[in-house]
Design an enzyme around this catalytic site. Sequence first.
Site, short mmCIF file in Angstrom:
data_model
loop_
_atom_site.label_atom_id
_atom_site.label_comp_id
_atom_site.label_asym_id
_atom_site.label_seq_id
_atom_site.Cartn_x
_atom_site.Cartn_y
_atom_site.Cartn_z
N GLY A 1 0.18 -4.75 22.74
CA GLY A 1 0.70 -3.39 22.76
C GLY A 1 1.76 -3.19 23.81
O GLY A 1 2.74 -3.94 23.89
N ASN B 1 0.82 -1.22 0.00
CA ASN B 1 0.00 0.00 0.00
C ASN B 1 0.85 1.26 0.00
O ASN B 1 1.98 1.27 0.50
CB ASN B 1 -0.89 0.07 1.25
CG ASN B 1 -1.99 -0.97 1.25
OD1 ASN B 1 -2.43 -1.42 0.20
ND2 ASN B 1 -2.44 -1.35 2.43
N GLY C 1 3.11 -6.15 25.94
CA GLY C 1 3.89 -7.26 25.39
C GLY C 1 3.05 -8.23 24.58
O GLY C 1 2.26 -7.82 23.72
N ALA D 1 3.94 -5.84 2.65
CA ALA D 1 5.19 -5.15 2.35
C ALA D 1 5.94 -4.78 3.62
O ALA D 1 7.17 -4.91 3.69
CB ALA D 1 4.92 -3.92 1.51
N ASN D 2 5.21 -4.31 4.64
CA ASN D 2 5.87 -3.97 5.91
C ASN D 2 6.61 -5.17 6.48
O ASN D 2 7.75 -5.06 6.95
CB ASN D 2 4.83 -3.49 6.93
CG ASN D 2 4.15 -2.21 6.54
OD1 ASN D 2 4.61 -1.48 5.67
ND2 ASN D 2 3.03 -1.92 7.19
N ASP E 1 3.38 -5.32 12.45
CA ASP E 1 4.00 -5.96 11.29
C ASP E 1 5.47 -6.28 11.57
O ASP E 1 5.98 -7.34 11.17
CB ASP E 1 3.88 -5.06 10.06
CG ASP E 1 2.44 -4.85 9.65
OD1 ASP E 1 1.61 -5.75 9.91
OD2 ASP E 1 2.13 -3.78 9.09
#
Length: 321
Positions: free
Chosen positions: A225, A11, A228, A42-43, A259
Amino acid sequence: MSRITVLGSVNQDYVLTVARHPLPGETLLANGLQLLPGGKGANQAVAAARLGSKVAMIGCVGDDPAGDALLRQLQSAGVDTGFVMRIAGVPSGAAFVTLASDGENSIIVAAGANSYCDVAQVDRAADTIRASQVLVAQLEVPLSAVEHALEVVGGRRGHTIVVVNASPPQVLTASFLARVDVLVVNEHEARVLRGLPADGLASDPAALARGLVDLGAQSVVVTCGADGAVFGRRRPEGAGVAHVPAPRVRPVDTTGAGDAFAAALAVSLAEGRELDHAVRFAVAVGAAKTTAVGAQGPISMEHVQSLLESIADHVPPPGER
């Protein structure tokens, strides 16, 4: 060198920096706009390549200037783009990101060329998939393509590890989950997969992990987040679950942190590491990613190593909690 194949989205990210996220019906003036490379596939491909793996990408971009730039970005990171197709007359996928001053983001994605990723494209990459230590997929491309990639692995199960980042979440069948070696989700996605209200009260991540193992996945990692990650594995006596705390960092942009986590997990598994080691490494990489701007922002391995050392002694064995 380990080999990883990534099947997923590519993207163009349109990132708006704001003081806070808008309320329903509210108009805000942004502090700035950046055009950055993105897409969950892609990331993850870029992060895995930067972490030292040989990476091949399966995906689609449009025949527009954004597609040109996105291909160049993948190639500059060392990703093999031989299986990334250009779709004539179709725009590249786009993600519209609002990034608040606390580093939290909200994202809306327009699939564009990503929706053209299909079974035939997966078949063209079949030999590369089977030669890889890890296949990584997400759900920003048609589920039929992901399902076929899992079928391609087929008899290579045990040689090619299947990692599925079920994002954005959707209903997955028991037969699909049974072909997944490691399912990676955040707490919101885990609730959706469990059939719980996505915006309901917070659930116990350990219970979510156990429930997803019970649905059929061999192993489950629930990212939490700043708290962990929790991971669970199928065992004869029931799912064993453990928690890896996150190191403390000062985040500037959480875009792409999940990602980077998934990529680091795949790289560690491709190198033959056990799941507990892979999750610990992934937590450190994900935390380091939040200190850089952009979904494909740079990750300092020195920073990752220092973060790893800070959490090295804090991983209880599965089943302790």
